[in-house]
Design an enzyme around this catalytic site. Structure first.
Site, PDB file in Angstrom:
ATOM      1  CG  ASP A 116     -12.344 -10.030   0.356  1.00  0.00           C
ATOM      2  OD1 ASP A 116     -12.901  -8.875   0.639  1.00  0.00           O
ATOM      3  OD2 ASP A 116     -11.534  -9.920   1.817  1.00  0.00           O
ATOM      4  CB  CYS A 195     -29.309  -1.002   6.086  1.00  0.00           C
ATOM      5  SG  CYS A 195     -28.343  -2.748   6.134  1.00  0.00           S
TER       6      CYS A 195
END
Length: 589
Positions: A116, A195
């Site tokens: 993670d 994005c």
């Protein structure tokens, strides 16, 4: 920066030739990708000696691009890169897909791990009196986001898009950025990108990091080579939507009701524009953040911010809590007077030993080859490699049939220690493979095609420098007799036969060898190497048919960036001519 890119016109999709074509059996082009997706690695400014961390790497296009950047100097006749890229991915399946994607380049600079990003481990090594913390020169945080900047290529997102999409991702994005800054060297550079065009995922995250770390971190302008990129400035104001009620927005944290400040999708103070003395930081956000808007360059939407670390960061909240506990405990021990007798009784009891923090190797999957392979000195001697290179070769712990080559910095990375080992998916490039059968005088470990070019750069003794025509003939026929090889060598098409001959100068010394493109034919092209097996009577190519076909194309030479763009432009003109011709025929009918 890629050669020729800064002088070319921007287009929606861009193709780049691979700097190591013989390691990429997918065709003459290294990869195709959108220009806007290529910008974050270019803002990062990766160099061949850098240690790079890509915290959210899958599916791997940006990691692949940074690897290409590292290998460009080598492809132009320079030395191999000494740095590495450590690519991380949370999901195991995507991590394996990432390893497959970047493995096509066959780079010793590549390491892939599975953990993670919010809790990426701190690495260190033991020194004489303290532990040396390992930090990275460059960190890329291309974080998970709502993806609303990709609406042009994925219009179906409109069906489920809402202004609240970025709320549940904000805290994760913020934690990844915090962790990336902690792992960055002082003087290093970090690029944060999404994005998405949602300010809660973009400017809010950047502003929260600037506010938390103060003068220790600073936003910096994009590189000069990126000044021609048309983009909007960072936002200074925005509103935050109510996660429970559509159409309701809040301008600041205080105006939001208490019920939306708790629960599964709660509103946090970091989602709003910071208040107070934040004028200087706001100027940085406005001037140096880049919002890549679709209508400006005919691309997708993207957000990019570049950080520079100016000083060590203040201890985290967890570290401060632990330090405070230690101080309170020390204070209690010095002020205890009322229970003196009880304390004396406790002193008579045996003290419990303090738990010692145990540090372990970064990974359990890969081990130094000289610690697990008894015949390793014989392998080095057979191929004429210096024993001082042993630290750059590793094997899988479960007794894999491959030996992997890593870069100098990656070898240092593998010596680092952590509190909990990290699951490593991939490390370096395969250099040797154990064969099921071999000549009695040959080494049982043969060269691997993926790492052949990199081994040749380490002064591999068992290699032949061949002309382009020699290699082309071998790729077509796949096997040549020793007499044919000697005849071609007499014509000047191969050099280095003396290193492969037996002591009496007669037959070839049996075993695996590398065939490289001679310097007079190579010119300014990436390193090229083929793996073959020499016997007493013949030289046989050790490649699958698909690999041989791809290498034949690479041997003919890859097109330059300008040639690719010119071809794309010509194809577009041809399509326009065909369309005009069809319209005229329709009018005639």
């Amino acid at each position: 920066m890629f050669p020729g890119v800064q002088d070319s016109e921007w287009s929606g999709v861009f193709a780049l030739p691979s700097p190591c074509p013989n390691l990429n059996p997918t065709g003459p082009y290294g990869s195709f990708r959108q220009v806007v997706s290529m910008l974050p690695p270019l803002f990062l400014g990766v160099e061949p000696h850098h240690t790079v961390l890509d915290l959210c790497a899958a599916p791997g296009s940006k990691t692949f691009q940074m690897l290409e950047v590292m290998h460009w100097p080598q492809s132009e006749g320079g030395t191999p890169p000494t740095g590495f890229i450590l690519a991380n991915e949370l999901q195991w399946r995507r991590a394996n897909m990432l390893a497959h994607q970047v493995g096509r380049l066959g780079s010793p600079c590549m390491v892939v791990v599975n953990c993670d990003a919010q809790f990426f481990p701190e690495m260190s090594s033991a020194s004489s009196d303290r532990r040396e913390i390992f930090r990275f020169d460059r960190v890329l945080c291309d974080v998970p986001c709502s993806g609303d900047g990709t609406l042009r290529k994925t219009p179906y997102i409109w069906r489920s898009w809402t202004p609240r999409d970025g709320l549940c991702l904000h805290i994760r994005q913020l934690n990844i950025l915090y962790r990336g800054l902690e792992l960055l060297k002082v003087g290093g550079r970090l690029v944060y990108s999404t994005c998405s065009l949602n300010p809660i995922e973009d400017e809010a995250v950047v502003a929260a990091a600037l506010k938390r770390h103060g003068a220790a971190v600073k936003l910096v302008p994009p590189p000069e080579s990126m000044c021609s990129v048309q983009a909007g400035d960072g936002l200074a104001t925005w509103v935050v939507p109510n996660p429970e009620k559509t159409g309701e927005f809040f301008e600041d944290f205080e105006s939001a009701p208490n019920e939306v400040k708790s629960g599964k999708t709660k509103l946090l103070s970091t989602m709003y524009p910071p208040t107070g003395d934040f004028k200087e930081q706001w100027e940085q956000v406005r001037r140096y953040c880049r919002r890549l808007l679709p209508h400006l360059m005919d691309t997708g939407g993207f957000f990019i911010a570049t950080f520079e670390k100016r000083a060590d960061l203040a201890p985290s909240a967890k570290a401060r809590r632990e330090e405070k506990r230690a101080q309170l405990k020390a204070k209690e021990e010095t002020t205890e007077t009322a229970e003196a007798e009880a304390e004396e009784e406790k002193e008579k009891e045996p003290e419990k030993p303090k738990e010692k923090v145990v540090f372990r190797r970064l990974t359990k999957e890969y081990l130094p080859v000289d610690s697990v392979l008894p015949e390793w000195p014989e392998v080095l001697d057979f191929y004429g490699l210096d024993v001082s290179l042993s630290h750059r070769f590793v094997m899988r712990a479960e007794g894999d049939k491959s030996i992997f080559l890593v870069s100098e910095a990656a070898a240092e990375l593998l010596r680092q220690e952590v509190k909990l080992p990290t699951r490593m998916v991939m490390c370096g490039v395969a250099a040797f493979q154990r064969t099921g059968s071999h000549h009695e005088r040959a080494c049982p470990w043969q060269l691997a095609q993926e790492g052949a070019a990199q081994l040749c750069a380490l002064k591999l003794r068992r290699q032949l420098a061949c002309s382009r025509s020699f290699l082309r003939q071998l790729l077509v026929e796949r096997e040549l007799t020793i007499a044919e090889v000697r005849s071609l060598a007499a014509q000047g098409d191969a050099t280095g036969l003396e290193a492969l001959s037996e002591a009496d100068g007669g037959a070839f010394s049996p075993g695996s060898i590398a065939l490289t493109l001679s310097s007079k034919d190579e010119g300014e092209r990436p390193p090229f190497a083929l793996v073959a097996n020499a016997s007493e009577s013949s030289l046989e190519l050790l490649l699958r048919q698909q690999e041989a076909g791809s290498l034949m194309e690479d041997l003919a030479g890859q097109p330059t960036v300008q040639e690719i763009l010119a071809t794309n432009q010509q194809e577009g003109l041809n399509e326009d001519d065909e369309a005009d011709s069809g319209d005229r025929e329709a009018d005639d009918v």
